[in-house]
Write a protein that holds these residues in place. Structure first.
Motif, PDB file in Angstrom:
ATOM      1  N   TYR A   1       0.838  -1.194   0.000  1.00  0.00           N
ATOM      2  CA  TYR A   1       0.000   0.000   0.000  1.00  0.00           C
ATOM      3  C   TYR A   1       0.878   1.251   0.000  1.00  0.00           C
ATOM      4  CZ  TYR A   1      -3.731  -3.224   1.313  1.00  0.00           C
ATOM      5  OH  TYR A   1      -4.625  -4.265   1.339  1.00  0.00           O
TER       6      TYR A   1
ATOM      7  N   GLY B   1      -4.331   5.085  -4.914  1.00  0.00           N
ATOM      8  CA  GLY B   1      -5.674   4.554  -5.142  1.00  0.00           C
ATOM      9  C   GLY B   1      -5.921   3.194  -4.520  1.00  0.00           C
ATOM     10  N   ARG B   2      -4.905   2.349  -4.444  1.00  0.00           N
ATOM     11  CA  ARG B   2      -5.113   1.005  -3.893  1.00  0.00           C
ATOM     12  C   ARG B   2      -5.501   1.072  -2.424  1.00  0.00           C
ATOM     13  NH1 ARG B   2      -2.499  -3.806  -1.804  1.00  0.00           N
ATOM     14  NH2 ARG B   2      -3.325  -5.604  -2.934  1.00  0.00           N
TER      15      ARG B   2
ATOM     16  N   LYS C   1      -6.950   3.510  -0.936  1.00  0.00           N
ATOM     17  CA  LYS C   1      -8.306   4.061  -0.851  1.00  0.00           C
ATOM     18  C   LYS C   1      -9.351   2.993  -1.137  1.00  0.00           C
ATOM     19  CE  LYS C   1      -7.325   8.909  -1.937  1.00  0.00           C
ATOM     20  NZ  LYS C   1      -7.542  10.014  -2.883  1.00  0.00           N
ATOM     21  N   ARG C   2      -9.099   2.201  -2.173  1.00  0.00           N
ATOM     22  CA  ARG C   2     -10.086   1.188  -2.573  1.00  0.00           C
ATOM     23  C   ARG C   2     -10.188   0.043  -1.576  1.00  0.00           C
ATOM     24  NH1 ARG C   2      -7.234   1.694  -7.301  1.00  0.00           N
ATOM     25  NH2 ARG C   2      -6.320  -0.374  -7.018  1.00  0.00           N
ATOM     26  N   LEU C   3      -9.060  -0.471  -1.141  1.00  0.00           N
ATOM     27  CA  LEU C   3      -9.063  -1.709  -0.363  1.00  0.00           C
ATOM     28  C   LEU C   3      -9.098  -1.489   1.145  1.00  0.00           C
ATOM     29  CD1 LEU C   3      -6.524  -3.857  -2.416  1.00  0.00           C
ATOM     30  CD2 LEU C   3      -9.008  -3.707  -2.638  1.00  0.00           C
TER      31      LEU C   3
ATOM     32  N   SER D   1      -8.653   7.379   3.403  1.00  0.00           N
ATOM     33  CA  SER D   1      -8.531   8.605   2.639  1.00  0.00           C
ATOM     34  C   SER D   1      -7.785   9.604   3.501  1.00  0.00           C
ATOM     35  CB  SER D   1      -9.917   9.158   2.271  1.00  0.00           C
ATOM     36  OG  SER D   1      -9.793  10.282   1.422  1.00  0.00           O
TER      37      SER D   1
END
Length: 265
Positions: free
Chosen positions: A189, A242-243, A245-247, A251
């Motif tokens: 991450y 972005g990874r 944030k997504r997983l 934020s």
């Protein structure tokens, strides 16, 4: 009670320990020398006992020379530990110079000035299937920011307008690590803010916030930087987040240096 063992209690790991203690966690820390709150790194019996007892294990120790001291001495014990979560604080320096392009967790590593860090990152990733590697950019926060450099007369503006860096407020890094304790798969991450930019912007904003004059624009040669500081300008990249944030559902609270520096005041 969840019990985290933290090997290496530097700036970021210390703030993580404080946050977790406030949330009811038991924290055991390992430092180079023992004190009232930490085990000495060389106290093998105590460290191995802590490794066997912790539910979560995090190393924030950088390589020394060509080797990672934690892996060299305690890697096998950590690999066999009954912990349910393990993590390593790495660096986005493993990506090397990208000529200003974006890098993400799938980008190649091992190039540039941090070969030992890249090797340690890879070795930690291979140690256990539950390993989380957090690749961190320039870290700033209270007592360690452009504001402090301006106050102390150590701030420089370097005439390299196309040189782009990523950074993150220390509390956003802590929040990302904590998010991974509760959700998201093992893996890599990047924990960076949303606005890679030239270092000069931070210095200029810090000067405005402090009511101080902006330092002159200098060439690298005129600035007479230390070899370590000069090496900082040898790489140029934008780090994608972005990874995480997504997983992780993470934020940044401070999405740019503007909010972060104001909070440091």
């Amino acid at each position: 009670m969840p019990h985290m063992l933290i090997l290496g209690l530097g700036y970021t790991a210390s703030r993580l320990a404080t946050r977790l203690r406030a949330e009811g966690w038991q924290i055991t820390s390992v430092r180079r020398t023992a004190n009232a709150d930490a085990i000495a790194f060389d106290d093998e019996s105590a460290v191995r006992t802590a490794i066997a007892q912790a539910t979560h294990i995090l190393s924030s120790v950088p390589p020394e020379g060509d080797a990672d001291p934690v892996l060299t001495r305690y890697g096998a014990a950590i690999a066999a530990a009954p912990a349910i979560w393990t993590g390593y604080l790495s660096s986005t320096g493993v990506y090397g110079d990208a000529a200003g392009a974006w890098v993400d967790e799938s980008s190649s590593i091992g190039f540039g000035r941090r070969a030992a860090r890249a090797q340690a990152d890879a070795d930690w990733g291979a140690l256990r299937p539950d390993m989380r590697r957090f690749r961190l950019p320039g870290i700033y926060g209270p007592g360690r920011s452009a504001l402090d450099r301006v106050r102390e007369g150590r701030a420089h503006r370097i005439d390299l307008p196309d040189q782009i860096f990523s950074r993150a407020h220390v509390d956003d890094i802590v929040a990302g690590v904590i998010a991974s304790l509760h959700r998201g798969p093992p893996g890599i991450y990047n924990l960076s803010d949303d606005l890679p930019c030239a270092q000069n912007r931070l210095i200029e904003t810090a000067c405005v916030l402090l009511g101080q004059p902006v330092p002159p624009l200098l060439t690298l040669e005129e600035a007479q930087l230390s070899p370590m500081a000069r090496a900082f300008y040898a790489e140029n990249r934008r780090v994608a987040n972005g990874r995480a944030k997504r997983l992780l559902g993470w934020s940044p609270l401070y999405p740019t240096y503007r909010e972060g520096l104001r909070a440091c005041l």
